[in-house]
Design a protein around this motif. Structure first.
Motif, PDB file in Angstrom:
ATOM      1  N   VAL A 129     -88.621 -16.650  90.585  1.00 61.20           N
ATOM      2  CA  VAL A 129     -87.187 -16.588  90.860  1.00 61.20           C
ATOM      3  C   VAL A 129     -86.800 -15.132  91.085  1.00 61.20           C
ATOM      4  N   LYS A 130     -86.008 -14.877  92.114  1.00 61.81           N
ATOM      5  CA  LYS A 130     -85.530 -13.520  92.358  1.00 61.81           C
ATOM      6  C   LYS A 130     -84.086 -13.558  92.826  1.00 61.81           C
ATOM      7  N   LEU A 131     -83.416 -12.433  92.652  1.00 59.90           N
ATOM      8  CA  LEU A 131     -82.046 -12.275  93.131  1.00 59.90           C
ATOM      9  C   LEU A 131     -82.075 -11.490  94.435  1.00 59.90           C
TER      10      LEU A 131
ATOM     11  N   VAL B  96     -79.728 -16.702  94.533  1.00 59.53           N
ATOM     12  CA  VAL B  96     -80.753 -16.911  93.508  1.00 59.53           C
ATOM     13  C   VAL B  96     -81.851 -17.746  94.152  1.00 59.53           C
ATOM     14  N   ARG B  97     -82.976 -17.115  94.439  1.00 59.38           N
ATOM     15  CA  ARG B  97     -84.027 -17.749  95.248  1.00 59.38           C
ATOM     16  C   ARG B  97     -85.208 -18.168  94.379  1.00 59.38           C
ATOM     17  N   ALA B  98     -85.489 -19.467  94.386  1.00 67.16           N
ATOM     18  CA  ALA B  98     -86.646 -19.997  93.668  1.00 67.16           C
ATOM     19  C   ALA B  98     -87.776 -20.195  94.663  1.00 67.16           C
TER      20      ALA B  98
ATOM     21  N   ASP C 196     -82.568 -22.229  97.360  1.00 69.64           N
ATOM     22  CA  ASP C 196     -81.671 -21.146  96.950  1.00 69.64           C
ATOM     23  C   ASP C 196     -80.459 -21.755  96.250  1.00 69.64           C
TER      24      ASP C 196
ATOM     25  N   LEU D 157     -81.077 -25.139  90.334  1.00 68.27           N
ATOM     26  CA  LEU D 157     -82.505 -25.137  90.675  1.00 68.27           C
ATOM     27  C   LEU D 157     -83.196 -26.405  90.158  1.00 68.27           C
TER      28      LEU D 157
ATOM     29  N   CYS E 261     -83.773 -22.403  85.938  1.00 64.16           N
ATOM     30  CA  CYS E 261     -82.361 -22.043  85.760  1.00 64.16           C
ATOM     31  C   CYS E 261     -82.218 -20.964  84.695  1.00 64.16           C
TER      32      CYS E 261
ATOM     33  N   THR F  30     -84.435 -18.766  83.782  1.00 59.26           N
ATOM     34  CA  THR F  30     -84.959 -17.522  84.350  1.00 59.26           C
ATOM     35  C   THR F  30     -83.899 -16.855  85.218  1.00 59.26           C
ATOM     36  N   ALA F  31     -83.195 -17.661  86.019  1.00 56.65           N
ATOM     37  CA  ALA F  31     -82.137 -17.125  86.877  1.00 56.65           C
ATOM     38  C   ALA F  31     -81.025 -16.512  86.033  1.00 56.65           C
TER      39      ALA F  31
END
Length: 288
Positions: A5-7, A20-22, A27, A43, A49, A51-52
């Protein structure tokens, strides 16, 4: 499967919006307003979720959070358990019907058999539902939740007029969206939803799949369905009855839209199935 997961964001996108990209899966979107924060979709698992939320850090804790479930597809709401009881969850009223349908739990059983990461999923539905459209007034930004059916009966998009951003979720998709069923009515609903999103005249149209933000994606989706309708209209009854029609030259997915370079074979197969459903719905509309 280990999904990172990244922003992230898009060039020129208002900094109050965070993507918020899994991985390549989906997204979700986090929106900050003066009064509250809004998380559109949670997600595919509670772990993703959480982790986000950890990545969002203090900006997810400095004011109340509202969660919006865009629709009851697994990759958009199976993370609800991570935030249940901590924030209200809003969805369209039709989401409850999908949640109560036995197919919802059947999908969870099947995916849990396939991947261990889904075995911790608890199906958590919305706390608040609405019909038609509703508005979240955040002070500096207002989020209009618009019923945009066709991809699913409960689908909603989010329109933020102050910054002309439409979070289109799955109503818009690259290379193509998928209609809910092979029924002509669902196809009409999806095309109508695409027209409604186009008519917003947004500067950014952000789908949940495809990693794009250009309004041109809406025009491309509409052109795809128009071309599909024209092609179906040129066929005779024998051709229309062919169960392998979506694999016939001139009617394949790649005959309607260019496929991105490097797209994985599994992803191409997924969109080919979407195209087959769209084709069958178009045939149903033609026969009417």
């Amino acid at each position: 499967m280990n999904i990172a997961v990244k922003l992230c964001s898009y060039p020129g996108l208002d900094d109050r919006i965070t993507i918020v990209r899994a991985g390549d899966e989906v997204d979700s979107v986090f929106v900050r307003t003066e009064k509250f924060n809004v998380l559109i979709d949670t997600l595919g698992t509670p772990e993703l979720c959480q982790t986000a939320l950890n990545l969002l850090g203090e900006q997810a804790r400095d004011r109340p959070v509202i969660v919006v479930n865009s629709h009851m597809d697994w990759d958009h709401f199976w993370g609800n358990a991570a935030i249940a009881g901590k924030a209200p969850i809003i969805a369209h009223a039709a989401a409850l019907e999908r949640l109560r349908d036995p197919s919802c739990r059947q999908t969870l059983r099947e995916k849990a058999d396939q991947e261990a990461r889904f075995r911790s999923v608890e199906l958590v539905g919305p706390d608040v539902t609405f019909s038609g459209s509703t508005m979240l007034h955040g002070g500096d930004l207002s989020l209009e939740l618009i019923h945009t059916p066709g991809h699913t009966p409960d689908h909603i998009a989010v329109w933020i007029a102050e910054i002309r951003v439409c979070l289109a979720v799955d109503a818009v998709e690259h290379p193509i969206p998928e209609v809910w069923s092979e029924n002509a009515d669902d196809l009409r609903l999806l095309r109508s939803s695409l027209l409604r999103i186009r008519d917003l005249n947004a500067q950014f149209v952000i789908p949940a799949h495809g990693m794009r933000c250009s309004p041109s994606t809406v025009d491309e989706n509409l052109a795809y369905f128009e071309k599909l309708s024209d092609r179906v209209g040129s066929l005779n009854e024998v051709q229309l009855a062919d169960p392998a029609l979506s694999r016939s030259p001139g009617l394949r997915l790649q005959d309607f839209v260019p496929l991105p370079n490097g797209m994985a074979a599994q992803t191409i197969e997924f969109y080919e199935k979407c195209h087959q459903t769209n084709l069958r719905a178009t045939i149903a509309a033609h026969k009417e």
